[in-house]
Design an enzyme around this catalytic site. Structure first.
Site, PDB file in Angstrom:
ATOM      1  N   SER A  56       3.451   2.539   6.049  1.00 40.26           N
ATOM      2  CA  SER A  56       2.126   1.988   6.359  1.00 40.26           C
ATOM      3  C   SER A  56       1.337   3.052   7.095  1.00 40.26           C
ATOM      4  CB  SER A  56       2.280   0.755   7.249  1.00 40.26           C
ATOM      5  OG  SER A  56       1.104   0.538   7.983  1.00 40.26           O
ATOM      6  N   GLY A  67       0.835  -1.209   0.000  1.00 42.73           N
ATOM      7  CA  GLY A  67       0.000   0.000   0.000  1.00 42.73           C
ATOM      8  C   GLY A  67       0.864   1.251   0.000  1.00 42.73           C
ATOM      9  N   MET A 125      10.145  31.857  12.282  1.00 45.42           N
ATOM     10  CA  MET A 125      10.181  32.313  13.676  1.00 45.42           C
ATOM     11  C   MET A 125      11.138  31.437  14.483  1.00 45.42           C
ATOM     12  SD  MET A 125       6.294  33.202  14.672  1.00 45.42           S
ATOM     13  CE  MET A 125       5.892  34.895  14.942  1.00 45.42           C
ATOM     14  N   GLY A 126      11.132  31.614  15.788  1.00 53.49           N
ATOM     15  CA  GLY A 126      11.965  30.770  16.636  1.00 53.49           C
ATOM     16  C   GLY A 126      12.974  31.554  17.468  1.00 53.49           C
ATOM     17  N   ASP A 140      -1.254   2.718   8.689  1.00 50.31           N
ATOM     18  CA  ASP A 140      -1.911   2.167   9.885  1.00 50.31           C
ATOM     19  C   ASP A 140      -1.088   2.303  11.161  1.00 50.31           C
ATOM     20  OD1 ASP A 140      -4.047   1.366   8.407  1.00 50.31           O
ATOM     21  OD2 ASP A 140      -3.277  -0.647   8.040  1.00 50.31           O
ATOM     22  N   ARG A 194      14.104  36.711  -4.090  1.00 51.68           N
ATOM     23  CA  ARG A 194      12.934  37.245  -3.393  1.00 51.68           C
ATOM     24  C   ARG A 194      13.044  36.854  -1.926  1.00 51.68           C
ATOM     25  NH1 ARG A 194      12.567  39.251  -7.567  1.00 51.68           N
ATOM     26  NH2 ARG A 194      10.822  39.387  -9.032  1.00 51.68           N
ATOM     27  N   ASP A 200       4.259  -4.671   6.470  1.00 53.71           N
ATOM     28  CA  ASP A 200       4.845  -5.920   6.990  1.00 53.71           C
ATOM     29  C   ASP A 200       4.846  -7.017   5.943  1.00 53.71           C
ATOM     30  OD1 ASP A 200       2.083  -6.201   7.221  1.00 53.71           O
ATOM     31  OD2 ASP A 200       2.234  -7.521   8.968  1.00 53.71           O
ATOM     32  N   ASN A 243       9.936  25.650  20.340  1.00 57.45           N
ATOM     33  CA  ASN A 243      10.533  24.419  20.872  1.00 57.45           C
ATOM     34  C   ASN A 243      11.870  24.716  21.548  1.00 57.45           C
ATOM     35  OD1 ASN A 243      10.351  21.674  21.386  1.00 57.45           O
ATOM     36  ND2 ASN A 243      11.638  21.153  19.633  1.00 57.45           N
TER      37      ASN A 243
END
Ligand code: ADP
Length: 750
Positions: free
Chosen positions: A151, A12, A561-562, A153, A643, A106, A520
């Site tokens: 995955s 998937g 920012m930060g 899930d 720019r 898996d 953070n």
């Protein structure tokens, strides 16, 4: 001969696979290997020819923001057969490939391991059939592999997150937010079917992040008589103030006897018993679609980077590993064991051993089941027998998306611990003035997904002349403890009050800090609430900026920012494919800028059309964003134009991401439980709660300064600085690989 690596995506599709493929290709080239894409999963290897093609640096340009996988994925029946695998081995050997990076679920990883085991026999047969020479066989006696789990899930036991799960959660939670607004308008109920045939991660986390009423997951089916329980809970929820009811049903939901529980069945139940106008929404493939989240881009980039190192370091004796995520770090996980443990969960569910199924999913799954139960259960109307401790909840510092989610969690979880949660309006100034209100279960309804801060936040730290009045206010309000959810100034304020306990006994009460800051930059927590939302906002804006440049040869200088903490700048650089990131932690020098100009000119001469430089807002006080843009413009002459853009407050606004909502809920759960224990024990130590190596930990506030670079308002140790080599490897074409190439910290499996 140059080492050759094959990369494929199988099974998937999952958002973030492209970031991983890009990182594999570029890191491989960076480290002197040649990388081949195997298209359409294993089928490309079985078919050979155009199914296996060499990849250049530019082949993986501009794919980070795309969902799915650009090299295709498929389910190959041929590869399950011996004959198919023999053909695959022959085609790989035609290109001299005996090192593979497989990105899949898996199933794909099991297939990869089977192929690895079969390899010596397959090679022997190919020699016997005359399809390869004995010399080729001798040069490639074993297949060396590394697995990455793609995955949505999030079902691999041993890895906290899989590629695609965070994005899928974004899609689901967006849908729930959308449904909630229409449901609330009409006082309707929605039953939403969410992916998760065997694994309840997506539905459970979405139920917590979306503030839902009930969730059905395969690992923890409801007790018999669940129909009565669901109806009773929804009825009580409405009575306590909910205007909408949302029930999530995992695709693979069933009762304790294995009988499926479907969305349609739940809808009929609610319509009949409660007379509710109820609708069913099946999210289906929407969950697989769309642009990957910031996390799925940066983490997949790191995983791809680490996977190349893994296969390049591999020897014929190596045990095959999956590279996954443990405690927010890349971890090597033995492949066979991880796949077996993953299958074991499905077996536990099949035989009805649900306790083992929940345990096998990992400790935090069980914890979050419990948290959801506590958060979603409306209060019983019985009056408490004992007086409830009064906990003042306030915000301080800059605004962070997720503050509301945290305040709601405090009210809901506080209630389950017998606390009266008192909301303080307007931070410490509000506390000083006594602006408080007792919060009820219904008051915090709808706060989960709202940006901003309903309680308001202020940066102001109490000053010395206010201590006495503040103490008086705390006493007058009869507060037994404080829960302060906020940023750097919240930490400074609590540190200050804590230090003044001797002089002002009113401050001698339990105080708990919960980290919430888009920067953070807080001590004793590697992540703070709001940073993921800010990162996603920055990445969305950067995508748009990059797209705007497709017509010209252009360099963009974008400011994040930060303040002096470079987290947002570096991570948005990794997630958006920036060429260069300027951080205060590294500084900016004239010599460095000269080198950058030379690199930039070379790149544009080489045909490059876009160069993205990200600058942290306080990276250097004199070499400003404007200065950099002018410098590059002047030096670019006719070759490229420049720019600049300042992302500004879009990073602070917006609805919190699922990750921030879950983090807020998890941290507040521990904050509330910690305060409850402290109140029971008469322990008044001031603490902060945070994530350290992915584990929720308490840290004493009186030792806070030991971990801080006070001048620059950031922690002394910042884990994410170790991720810089990965950015250099995938962003700078031709960047010299050093002999001592620093690996992304890879934790050994424990
Ligand atoms: P996922 O990787 O998403 O779990 P599948 O289980 O469908 O998806 O597996 C994807 C592909 O991996 C299969 O189509 C097949 O090509 C290969 N594969 C899976 N299991 C095996 C196996 N036991 N032996 C060989 N190949 C396998």
């Amino acid at each position: 001969m140059t080492t050759r690596i094959g990369v494929l995506t199988s099974g998937g599709d999952a958002q973030g696979m492209n970031a991983a493929v890009r990182a594999v290709v570029r890191t491989g080239i960076h480290l002197g290997a040649e990388v081949y894409a195997i298209h359409e999963g294993w089928q490309g290897a079985v078919d050979g020819g155009a199914g296996i093609t060499p990849m250049s640096w530019d082949d993986v340009g501009s794919i980070l923001h795309r969902g799915g996988t650009v090299i295709g994925t498929a389910r190959s029946k041929d590869f399950r057969e011996w004959e198919g695998q023999r053909r695959a081995a022959r085609h790989l050997l035609e290109h001299g490939i005996d090192r593979l990076i497989v990105i899949g679920g898996d199933g794909s990883l099991t297939g990869t391991d089977a192929f690895r085991r079969n390899w010596p026999q397959l090679v022997t047969e190919l020699v016997e059939l005359g399809e390869i020479s004995p010399e080729t066989a001798a040069a490639h006696p074993v297949l060396m592999i590394a697995g990455l789990v793609g995955s949505i899930d999030n079902d691999l036991v041993g890895s906290d997150m899989t590629i695609g799960a965070d994005t899928a959660l974004h899609r689901i939670v967006d849908a729930i937010d959308t449904l909630a607004s229409t449901a609330a308008s009409h006082q309707r109920s929605f039953v939403v079917e969410v992916m998760g045939r065997h694994c309840g991660y997506l539905p459970l986390m979405a139920a917590i992040a979306g503030g839902c009423d009930y969730v059905f997951v395969p690992e923890d089916p409801p007790a018999d008589g669940w129909e009565d329980e669901v109806c009773e809970l929804l009825r009580a929820g409405r009575a306590a103030g909910r205007r909408d009811s949302i029930v999530l049903v995992a695709e693979g939901a069933h009762d304790r006897h294995g009988t499926p529980i479907t969305a349609e069945q739940v809808k009929d139940l609610l319509a009949e018993r409660l007379g509710e106008d109820t609708r069913v929404t099946i999210l289906g493939h929407v969950q697989r679609g769309g642009s990957p989240s910031a996390y799925d881009r940066w983490m997949s980039t790191l995983l791809g980077y680490a996977a190349v190192q893994e296969v390049l370091d591999a020897t014929p004796e190596s045990v095959p590993h999956i590279l996954g995520v443990r405690h927010n770090r890349i971890a090597q996980i033995p492949l066979v064991e991880a796949v077996e443990k993953t299958r074991e969960v499905a077996r536990f569910v099949d035989i009805g051993d649900f306790e083992s199924a929940v345990l096998a999913r990992g400790a935090s799954f069980g914890e979050m089941l419990d948290v959801f139960e506590r958060m979603s259960r409306p209060p019983s109307r019985t009056e408490p027998v004992e007086p409830m401790p009064r906990i003042g909840v306030l915000h301080a510092g800059g605004l962070a998306p997720g503050m509301n989610t945290a305040a709601r969690a405090a009210e809901r979880l506080g209630l389950t611990r017998g606390m009266n949660i008192v909301g303080v309006d307007g931070g410490f100034p509000g506390l000083l003035e006594g602006n408080v209100r007792d919060l009820t279960w219904g008051d915090v309804e709808g706060w989960t997904n709202e940006g901003g801060a309903e309680l308001g936040t202020r940066r102001r730290i109490p000053s010395e002349d206010q201590f006495y009045a503040l103490g008086r206010s705390i006493e007058k309000l009869e507060l037994d403890a404080l829960l302060v959810i906020g940023g750097y100034n919240a930490y400074l304020a609590v540190h200050l009050l804590n230090a003044e306990r001797g002089r002002f006994p009113a401050f001698d009460l339990p105080m708990m800090l919960v980290p919430a800051s888009i920067d953070n930059n807080l001590p004793s927590s590697e992540l703070s609430i709001g940073a993921d939302t800010a990162l996603n906002s920055a990445v969305t804006a950067l995508d748009a900026i990059k797209m705007s440049a497709s017509a010209a040869r252009r360099c963009f200088v974008v400011e994040t920012m930060g303040r002096r903490c470079g987290y947002l700048a570096l991570m948005s650089g990794i997630a958006s494919g920036a060429e260069r990131v300027y951080l205060h932690e590294e500084g900016i020098t004239l010599a460095g800028l000269e080198r950058d100009v030379a690199t930039m000119r070379e790149a544009f001469l080489d045909g490059k059309r876009l160069y993205l430089a990200i600058r942290n807002e306080r990276a250097n006080d004199l070499y400003t964003t404007d200065f950099l843009a002018r410098l590059f413009e002047e030096e670019g002459h006719e070759l490229f134009d420049v720019r600049q853009a300042v992302l500004g407050h879009i990073q602070q606004g917006g609805s919190p991401t699922p990750f921030d909502r879950i983090l807020a809920t998890r941290l507040v759960k521990h904050a509330i439980d910690g305060l409850a224990d402290q109140l029971a024990d008469g322990d008044t130590q001031a603490r902060s709660v945070g994530l350290v190596d992915g584990v929720v930990t308490y840290a004493p506030v009186d030792r806070m300064l030991e971990h801080l670079d006070v001048e620059n308002r950031r922690p002394l140790h910042q884990w994410w600085l170790d991720l810089r080599p990965a950015l250099a490897a995938v962003a700078e074409r031709g960047a010299a690989a050093t002999a001592e190439e620093t690996p992304v910290p890879v934790l050994r499996a424990d």
